[in-house]
Design a protein around this motif. Structure first.
Motif, PDB file in Angstrom:
ATOM      1  N   LEU A  20       0.713  -1.225  -0.523  1.00 27.67           N
ATOM      2  CA  LEU A  20       0.144   0.226   0.005  1.00 27.67           C
ATOM      3  C   LEU A  20       0.948   1.006  -0.208  1.00 27.67           C
ATOM      4  O   LEU A  20       1.986   1.337   0.694  1.00 27.67           O
ATOM      5  CB  LEU A  20      -0.837  -0.008   1.125  1.00 27.67           C
ATOM      6  CG  LEU A  20      -1.964  -1.025   1.219  1.00 27.67           C
ATOM      7  CD1 LEU A  20      -2.896  -0.523   2.648  1.00 27.67           C
ATOM      8  CD2 LEU A  20      -2.909  -0.853   0.339  1.00 27.67           C
ATOM      9  N   GLY A  21       0.071   2.249  -0.750  1.00 32.11           N
ATOM     10  CA  GLY A  21       1.018   3.846  -1.196  1.00 32.11           C
ATOM     11  C   GLY A  21       1.058   4.085   0.648  1.00 32.11           C
ATOM     12  O   GLY A  21      -0.068   3.735   1.735  1.00 32.11           O
ATOM     13  N   VAL A  22       1.758   5.013   0.973  1.00 29.42           N
ATOM     14  CA  VAL A  22       2.107   5.600   2.189  1.00 29.42           C
ATOM     15  C   VAL A  22       0.789   6.469   2.817  1.00 29.42           C
ATOM     16  O   VAL A  22      -0.100   5.905   4.147  1.00 29.42           O
ATOM     17  CB  VAL A  22       3.163   6.761   2.185  1.00 29.42           C
ATOM     18  CG1 VAL A  22       3.346   6.819   4.042  1.00 29.42           C
ATOM     19  CG2 VAL A  22       4.845   6.001   2.613  1.00 29.42           C
ATOM     20  N   ALA A  23       0.460   7.326   2.073  1.00 31.62           N
ATOM     21  CA  ALA A  23      -0.772   7.679   2.641  1.00 31.62           C
ATOM     22  C   ALA A  23      -2.133   6.931   2.997  1.00 31.62           C
ATOM     23  O   ALA A  23      -2.805   7.373   4.141  1.00 31.62           O
ATOM     24  CB  ALA A  23      -1.376   9.034   1.144  1.00 31.62           C
ATOM     25  N   THR A  24      -2.364   6.271   1.977  1.00 28.51           N
ATOM     26  CA  THR A  24      -3.347   5.256   2.387  1.00 28.51           C
ATOM     27  C   THR A  24      -3.146   4.050   3.171  1.00 28.51           C
ATOM     28  O   THR A  24      -3.874   4.070   4.029  1.00 28.51           O
ATOM     29  CB  THR A  24      -3.199   3.331   1.005  1.00 28.51           C
ATOM     30  OG1 THR A  24      -3.375   4.677   0.366  1.00 28.51           O
ATOM     31  CG2 THR A  24      -4.395   3.161   1.153  1.00 28.51           C
ATOM     32  N   ARG A  25      -1.878   3.840   3.749  1.00 26.59           N
ATOM     33  CA  ARG A  25      -1.879   3.216   4.827  1.00 26.59           C
ATOM     34  C   ARG A  25      -1.714   3.267   6.094  1.00 26.59           C
ATOM     35  O   ARG A  25      -2.118   2.837   6.935  1.00 26.59           O
ATOM     36  CB  ARG A  25      -0.619   1.862   4.624  1.00 26.59           C
ATOM     37  CG  ARG A  25       0.559   2.773   5.008  1.00 26.59           C
ATOM     38  CD  ARG A  25       2.212   2.117   3.638  1.00 26.59           C
ATOM     39  NE  ARG A  25       3.760   2.325   4.565  1.00 26.59           N
ATOM     40  CZ  ARG A  25       4.468   1.519   3.886  1.00 26.59           C
ATOM     41  NH1 ARG A  25       4.072   0.764   2.572  1.00 26.59           N
ATOM     42  NH2 ARG A  25       5.779   1.717   4.656  1.00 26.59           N
ATOM     43  N   LEU A  26      -1.453   4.824   6.565  1.00 24.70           N
ATOM     44  CA  LEU A  26      -1.748   5.062   7.478  1.00 24.70           C
ATOM     45  C   LEU A  26      -2.569   5.826   7.702  1.00 24.70           C
ATOM     46  O   LEU A  26      -3.229   5.637   8.707  1.00 24.70           O
ATOM     47  CB  LEU A  26      -0.809   6.830   7.153  1.00 24.70           C
ATOM     48  CG  LEU A  26       0.797   6.959   7.254  1.00 24.70           C
ATOM     49  CD1 LEU A  26       1.050   8.354   7.353  1.00 24.70           C
ATOM     50  CD2 LEU A  26       1.540   6.222   8.378  1.00 24.70           C
ATOM     51  N   PHE A 193      -0.692  -3.043  11.907  1.00 26.24           N
ATOM     52  CA  PHE A 193       0.003  -2.592  10.763  1.00 26.24           C
ATOM     53  C   PHE A 193       1.187  -4.067   9.888  1.00 26.24           C
ATOM     54  O   PHE A 193       1.028  -4.218   9.029  1.00 26.24           O
ATOM     55  CB  PHE A 193       0.588  -1.673  10.421  1.00 26.24           C
ATOM     56  CG  PHE A 193       1.269  -0.934  11.471  1.00 26.24           C
ATOM     57  CD1 PHE A 193       2.646  -1.503  11.311  1.00 26.24           C
ATOM     58  CD2 PHE A 193       1.086   0.199  12.131  1.00 26.24           C
ATOM     59  CE1 PHE A 193       3.781  -0.882  12.783  1.00 26.24           C
ATOM     60  CE2 PHE A 193       1.839   0.505  13.366  1.00 26.24           C
ATOM     61  CZ  PHE A 193       3.450  -0.257  13.375  1.00 26.24           C
ATOM     62  N   LYS A 194       1.191  -4.904  11.576  1.00 22.04           N
ATOM     63  CA  LYS A 194       2.324  -5.745  10.915  1.00 22.04           C
ATOM     64  C   LYS A 194       1.224  -7.336  10.862  1.00 22.04           C
ATOM     65  O   LYS A 194       1.833  -7.859  10.448  1.00 22.04           O
ATOM     66  CB  LYS A 194       3.336  -6.103  12.138  1.00 22.04           C
ATOM     67  CG  LYS A 194       4.468  -4.675  11.605  1.00 22.04           C
ATOM     68  CD  LYS A 194       5.328  -4.885  13.203  1.00 22.04           C
ATOM     69  CE  LYS A 194       6.298  -6.100  13.327  1.00 22.04           C
ATOM     70  NZ  LYS A 194       7.001  -6.139  14.401  1.00 22.04           N
ATOM     71  N   LEU A 195       0.250  -7.014  12.098  1.00 19.25           N
ATOM     72  CA  LEU A 195      -0.721  -8.138  12.339  1.00 19.25           C
ATOM     73  C   LEU A 195      -1.781  -7.911  12.246  1.00 19.25           C
ATOM     74  O   LEU A 195      -2.066  -7.406  13.286  1.00 19.25           O
ATOM     75  CB  LEU A 195       0.341  -9.095  13.299  1.00 19.25           C
ATOM     76  CG  LEU A 195      -0.360 -10.553  13.914  1.00 19.25           C
ATOM     77  CD1 LEU A 195      -0.156 -11.308  12.401  1.00 19.25           C
ATOM     78  CD2 LEU A 195       0.204 -10.786  14.716  1.00 19.25           C
ATOM     79  N   GLU A 196      -2.528  -8.202  11.729  1.00 25.16           N
ATOM     80  CA  GLU A 196      -4.353  -8.050  11.752  1.00 25.16           C
ATOM     81  C   GLU A 196      -4.700  -8.400  12.817  1.00 25.16           C
ATOM     82  O   GLU A 196      -4.377 -10.398  13.146  1.00 25.16           O
ATOM     83  CB  GLU A 196      -4.634  -7.761  11.082  1.00 25.16           C
ATOM     84  CG  GLU A 196      -4.226  -6.426   9.640  1.00 25.16           C
ATOM     85  CD  GLU A 196      -5.284  -6.605   8.422  1.00 25.16           C
ATOM     86  OE1 GLU A 196      -6.319  -7.072   7.930  1.00 25.16           O
ATOM     87  OE2 GLU A 196      -4.901  -5.438   7.672  1.00 25.16           O
ATOM     88  N   ARG A 310       0.787   6.681  12.365  1.00 19.73           N
ATOM     89  CA  ARG A 310      -1.148   6.647  12.167  1.00 19.73           C
ATOM     90  C   ARG A 310      -1.784   6.828  13.417  1.00 19.73           C
ATOM     91  O   ARG A 310      -2.988   7.492  13.534  1.00 19.73           O
ATOM     92  CB  ARG A 310      -0.988   5.593  12.640  1.00 19.73           C
ATOM     93  CG  ARG A 310      -0.634   4.520  11.364  1.00 19.73           C
ATOM     94  CD  ARG A 310      -0.394   3.101  11.839  1.00 19.73           C
ATOM     95  NE  ARG A 310       0.405   2.200  10.197  1.00 19.73           N
ATOM     96  CZ  ARG A 310       1.455   2.400   9.614  1.00 19.73           C
ATOM     97  NH1 ARG A 310       2.805   3.297  10.121  1.00 19.73           N
ATOM     98  NH2 ARG A 310       1.797   1.340   8.314  1.00 19.73           N
ATOM     99  N   LEU A 311      -1.085   8.213  14.361  1.00 21.14           N
ATOM    100  CA  LEU A 311      -2.049   8.791  15.675  1.00 21.14           C
ATOM    101  C   LEU A 311      -1.866   9.896  15.010  1.00 21.14           C
ATOM    102  O   LEU A 311      -2.535  10.723  15.889  1.00 21.14           O
ATOM    103  CB  LEU A 311      -1.851   8.220  16.927  1.00 21.14           C
ATOM    104  CG  LEU A 311      -1.680   6.667  17.404  1.00 21.14           C
ATOM    105  CD1 LEU A 311      -1.207   6.508  18.556  1.00 21.14           C
ATOM    106  CD2 LEU A 311      -3.412   6.647  17.564  1.00 21.14           C
TER     107      LEU A 311
END
Length: 483
Positions: A20-26, A193-196, A310-311
């Protein structure tokens, strides 16, 4: 298996699943890597050289049969691949996500020098996830129930691995944990983001279907007595981990705005799970627009810096006393953090946290390498970094519960549970063949409680191997000292 091609890697480069792109994953907060399409998974598995001396398997703490299940993936035989993966690893889909493969199997891959390693971790994740999705489950149809009953204390990776192996042998297993979900730090420490968290939920369903019973939100020593568990079971396994933070003794670390890493990550996990937050937990997560400094260089520090981004933190930096090569964590996690806008300040040793009423700054000293991971502080070379929040991620030490000491379990001076011959001391009354058996012959231990803070995969190995040793004892196989 049919003979396989050995030279696919010459024409096909290493490829990770779509990122995922950075903006999307954040914004989304979930795992940043997608799943291989089946055709791409087969192609990437076909890059394996099948070198005859599987360095990848030798470098894997659980000894996975990696070339063999890669070949099964290449042939599209997912159910067989999943069965084989579980023979050595009770939690393969989790290790495929969180293991530092660059330091283990992939780092040892013959192709790493010159052609880039096979994407072992991503393929391990793919084969189990897809097999589960298609309905594969462990086959226990030929398992005959045994009379023995085992209590497992701690639903983290060591406890889950132990429970898996015991129930596969027909032993009745109940797992006790103080949290209301299984997983331990897999759920309440490692960020989504590492383990859902859905991955852990699926594993719980699989284990329950196998016959494992979970008694959650139950704290041993408070809600149920340890002595009762010992009396009512043929064996007890302790996998309570190491969760006491290392105290750096920094001046000012009691100031408001200084956060220990684990409570911060647990609060975030509770937020993700939709649990109500206490006032102090909500305050920890209020990072929007703030400058956050994270002290430490391991994977926990990377979890913290990436969570802070992410916060909504405005500026996030990792402050580390050595250089990048000296960082103990995964290179992939450092790359991901950097991609997400985290700043790395190397060769800076923290001296003090400063502020009036709450954190305002972090004072550090510049350092220089002196060889073999050592460093020295440069005299007079200090600087002050502004900070609204400082997160301490210096690692963890053992957290032996009081009931262990109360029942005479031998501990090392640092609080680790003693196993093997060291646990026996000078008492000749019993003799063991496993490093996981404690000074109480019915009590076994593994994971961080036994070895100190370490990798998920080593905890899995401990739980797996402790269960195997228990089963040998249950079956009356002669035992001997490991000395």
């Amino acid at each position: 298996m049919m003979p396989r091609p050995h030279f696919d890697f010459l024409d096909l480069p290493r490829q990770m699943p779509q990122e995922l792109g950075v903006a999307t994953r954040l914004a989304l907060g979930g795992e940043i890597y997608g799943h291989f399409p089946p055709a791409e998974a087969k192609a990437q598995a076909g890059r394996c050289l099948d070198c005859g001396n599987p360095y990848c398997s030798h470098a894997c703490p659980v000894g996975n049969a990696i070339p063999q299940w890669l070949e099964l993936v290449r042939q599209g035989r997912l159910f067989e691949a999943a069965t084989l993966a579980h023979e050595t690893n009770p939690l393969p889909e989790i290790c495929g996500r969180v293991c530092p493969q660059d330091r283990l199997c992939e780092g040892a891959c013959t192709l790493e020098a010159g052609f880039e390693a096979v994407t072992i971790g991503s393929l391990e994740k793919y084969l189990v996830d897809e097999a589960f999705r298609q309905g594969w489950r462990p086959d226990l149809s030929r398992v005959k129930p045994r009379r023995e009953r085992v209590a497992v204390i701690g639903a983290g990776p060591a406890g889950l691995a132990c429970a898996d192996r015991l129930v596969r042998a027909g032993v009745g297993v109940t797992v006790y944990d103080r949290h209301d979900e299984i997983g331990g730090l897999l759920t309440f420490g490692i960020p989504p983001f590492k383990l859902e968290k859905s991955v852990i939920a699926t594993r719980r369903q699989v284990l329950e279907a196998m016959g494992v019973r979970f008694q959650l939100a139950t704290e041993v020593g408070r809600d149920i007595e340890f002595g009762r568990l010992m009396a009512e079971h043929d064996a007890v396994f302790v996998g309570t981990g190491a969760t006491t933070p290392v105290d750096a003794g920094l001046p000012g670390q009691a100031l408001p705005g200084v956060l220990p890493a684990l409570p911060f990550l647990i609060a975030n996990a509770r937020r993700v799970l939709g649990r109500p937050l206490a006032e102090d937990e909500a305050a920890m997560l209020d990072l929007a627009g703030k400058t956050v400094r994270v002290l430490g260089g391991g994977d926990t520090a990377m979890d913290c810096v990436r969570t802070a981004k992410r916060l909504g933190a405005a500026r996030v930096s990792c402050v580390y006393r050595r250089d990048e090569a000296g960082m103990p964590g995964s290179r992939r996690e450092v790359k991901n953090a950097r991609d997400e806008g985290v700043e790395f300040l190397f060769h800076r040793a923290p001296l003090a946290i400063e502020g009036q009423g709450r954190v305002q700054a972090l004072r550090v000293a510049r350092t220089e390498a002196t060889g073999r991971g050592a460093f020295s502080v440069l005299e007079g070379a200090t600087e002050t970094l502004t900070a609204d929040v400082v997160i301490l991620a210096f690692g963890y030490r053992p957290s032996p519960p009081a009931w262990l000491v109360g029942h005479g379990v031998r501990l090392a001076g640092n609080g680790l549970v003693l196993g093997g011959p060291a646990a026996a001391g000078s008492e000749p009354a019993w003799c063991i063949d496993s490093p996981y058996q404690t000074s109480l012959p019915k009590l076994w231990a593994g994971g961080d409680a036994l070895r100190g803070a370490d990798l998920v995969v080593t905890a899995v190995r401990d739980g797996r191997d402790a269960a195997a040793a228990m089963l040998r004892q249950f079956k009356g196989i002669a035992i001997r000292s490991a000395a």
